[in-house]
Scaffold this active site. Sequence first.
Site, mmCIF file in Angstrom:
data_model
loop_
_atom_site.group_PDB
_atom_site.id
_atom_site.type_symbol
_atom_site.label_atom_id
_atom_site.label_comp_id
_atom_site.label_asym_id
_atom_site.label_seq_id
_atom_site.Cartn_x
_atom_site.Cartn_y
_atom_site.Cartn_z
ATOM 1 N N ASP A 172 -2.666 10.609 3.680
ATOM 2 C CA ASP A 172 -4.063 10.214 3.811
ATOM 3 C C ASP A 172 -4.806 11.203 4.696
ATOM 4 O OD1 ASP A 172 -6.468 8.912 3.840
ATOM 5 O OD2 ASP A 172 -5.842 7.349 5.242
ATOM 6 N N LYS A 178 0.840 -1.200 0.000
ATOM 7 C CA LYS A 178 0.000 0.000 0.000
ATOM 8 C C LYS A 178 0.878 1.254 0.000
ATOM 9 C CE LYS A 178 -3.132 2.578 3.061
ATOM 10 N NZ LYS A 178 -3.791 2.569 4.378
ATOM 11 N N ASP A 225 -12.122 6.953 3.977
ATOM 12 C CA ASP A 225 -10.913 6.732 4.774
ATOM 13 C C ASP A 225 -10.524 5.259 4.795
ATOM 14 O OD1 ASP A 225 -8.764 7.499 6.335
ATOM 15 O OD2 ASP A 225 -9.865 7.348 8.222
ATOM 16 N N ASP A 276 1.676 6.315 5.655
ATOM 17 C CA ASP A 276 0.668 5.406 5.115
ATOM 18 C C ASP A 276 1.126 4.721 3.835
ATOM 19 O OD1 ASP A 276 -1.734 4.203 5.690
ATOM 20 O OD2 ASP A 276 -2.945 5.629 4.558
ATOM 21 N N LYS A 290 -10.219 12.668 8.416
ATOM 22 C CA LYS A 290 -9.698 12.263 9.714
ATOM 23 C C LYS A 290 -9.636 13.451 10.663
ATOM 24 C CE LYS A 290 -6.365 8.854 7.876
ATOM 25 N NZ LYS A 290 -6.796 7.635 8.581
ATOM 26 N N ARG A 346 -7.409 -0.368 0.920
ATOM 27 C CA ARG A 346 -7.872 -1.625 0.343
ATOM 28 C C ARG A 346 -8.330 -1.450 -1.106
ATOM 29 N NH1 ARG A 346 -12.205 -2.212 5.017
ATOM 30 N NH2 ARG A 346 -10.464 -1.135 6.018
ATOM 31 N N GLU A 355 -9.396 3.669 2.233
ATOM 32 C CA GLU A 355 -8.924 3.799 0.850
ATOM 33 C C GLU A 355 -7.831 2.811 0.470
ATOM 34 O OE1 GLU A 355 -5.588 4.927 2.844
ATOM 35 O OE2 GLU A 355 -7.629 5.536 3.337
#
Length: 488
Positions: A259, A254, A336, A277, A266, A340, A338
């Site tokens: 993010d 990933k 959020d 991230d 968030k 996956r 995202e």
Amino acid sequence: MLAIRLLAEPDRLDTLVLPVRPGPADGDPARPAPTASALPDGVTEEAAALAPAARLTGRPGEVQSQLRPGRDPGRLLLLGVGEGDEAGWRAAGAALARAGKDEIHVTLAMPADATPAAVRGLVEGLLLASYRFRLTDAGAAPALAEVDVLVADPGAHTATVEAARTTARMTRFARDLTNTPSSVKNPQWFAEQVAALAADVPDLHLRVRGPDELAAEGFGGILAVGGGSASGPRLLELDWRPADARTHVVLVGKGITFDTGGISIKPVAAMKLMRKDMAGAAAVVAATLGAASLRLPVRVTTLAPLAENMLSGSAFRPGDIIRHYGGTTSETTNSDAEGRLVLADALAYAVAELRPDLLVDLATLTGANAVALGKRTGALYSDNDALAADVLAAIAAAGEAAWRMPLPADYAEHLGSELADLHSSPDRGAGSVMAALYLREFTGELCDRWLHVDMSAPSWADGDDAELTRGATGWGVRSLLRWLGSLA
């Protein structure tokens, strides 16, 4: 990076480091280990007297310093190494890197019975604990520049030290990528850093898809997550293709370079470390570069879907239907969740186009990982018992930690959607487990040869701890290289 030399005899003695082991029975005083090299007169006796006087236990990483004005060496360090296994020496190397930070040069006399694993642990501990990341020159850097390691036969450990150096160098590279602020780091920048290292490595091939190629080929998840940012998404495909490879592994990581949570934004506290991230992408890329540097006879293809999940008029919305590579659709009610979505594209592409023997992904995927397992342990998922056991063994040998989690069949029904093939972030079920079950839907015929690690928590250290330094840990690089080496 700290210079480490293997020598049979010292050519200088400023600070001498002697390993200390626990006593033969509980309650017995610790004692210095017999060394492979001759030491200056009186040093062995002095160390033997100092260890019990200082109440040393010999536990890994324990350090006792003794000044010796006017004598050679001028400083003596007693260093606890435990029973002498690799983990103990890794902790000892890390402690030495910190204890010697005010020195320019130190010499460590290894025990006469030191194994290659001990040497590897020492070198990795030294190089990882001496890591330091700063964008400015402010603050004094550690002075320690060189460590001489005395062994009976330096040539016998050459390959071991090279493996340790490569592992540490690649782990440090992953830390650099992850620590870099997102004002500098975007998908294009990430790809450029990898390209710079990959350019001169034989049999290593890099392809980077930009937004137009992603759209033409149908990578809808990557495009949706990256659609709200002025910095367009990328898909990095790095292929180590040695002529003698008999196994093909695809690694997926990933790569969300920042993010915000998108429209499902968030809170500030949760957003401040979101430069990390992309730690999964950093780990798989660094491991592939390491495999190529070590010339491991395993084909490794790494896919790093890179995007910024930003908030703008072009950001994807909760409730949107996303069409992934290969045509599967996802309903997403939480922007959020995202990571996956980009992984789904990469996994589907790997299965359809690359057809590897084994498929492994690493991702800073959920906060539920930390709730379940704490800060040092990743959550590992696989339906393949042998694959899970092999990867867990490699993780343990590398000095990292993971725990195998379940993939309950009855939880999979929560992924149902009235509007799409799948719901990417259902409200029911356990967070990390549901994310893993969702990813499994994209592994197709490779579902029984797939393994996923949710490594959000261990990707970051809040302070110095053994070989870890505050900030990005580079989690996964060491483990993947151990595992790839075992396949060879």
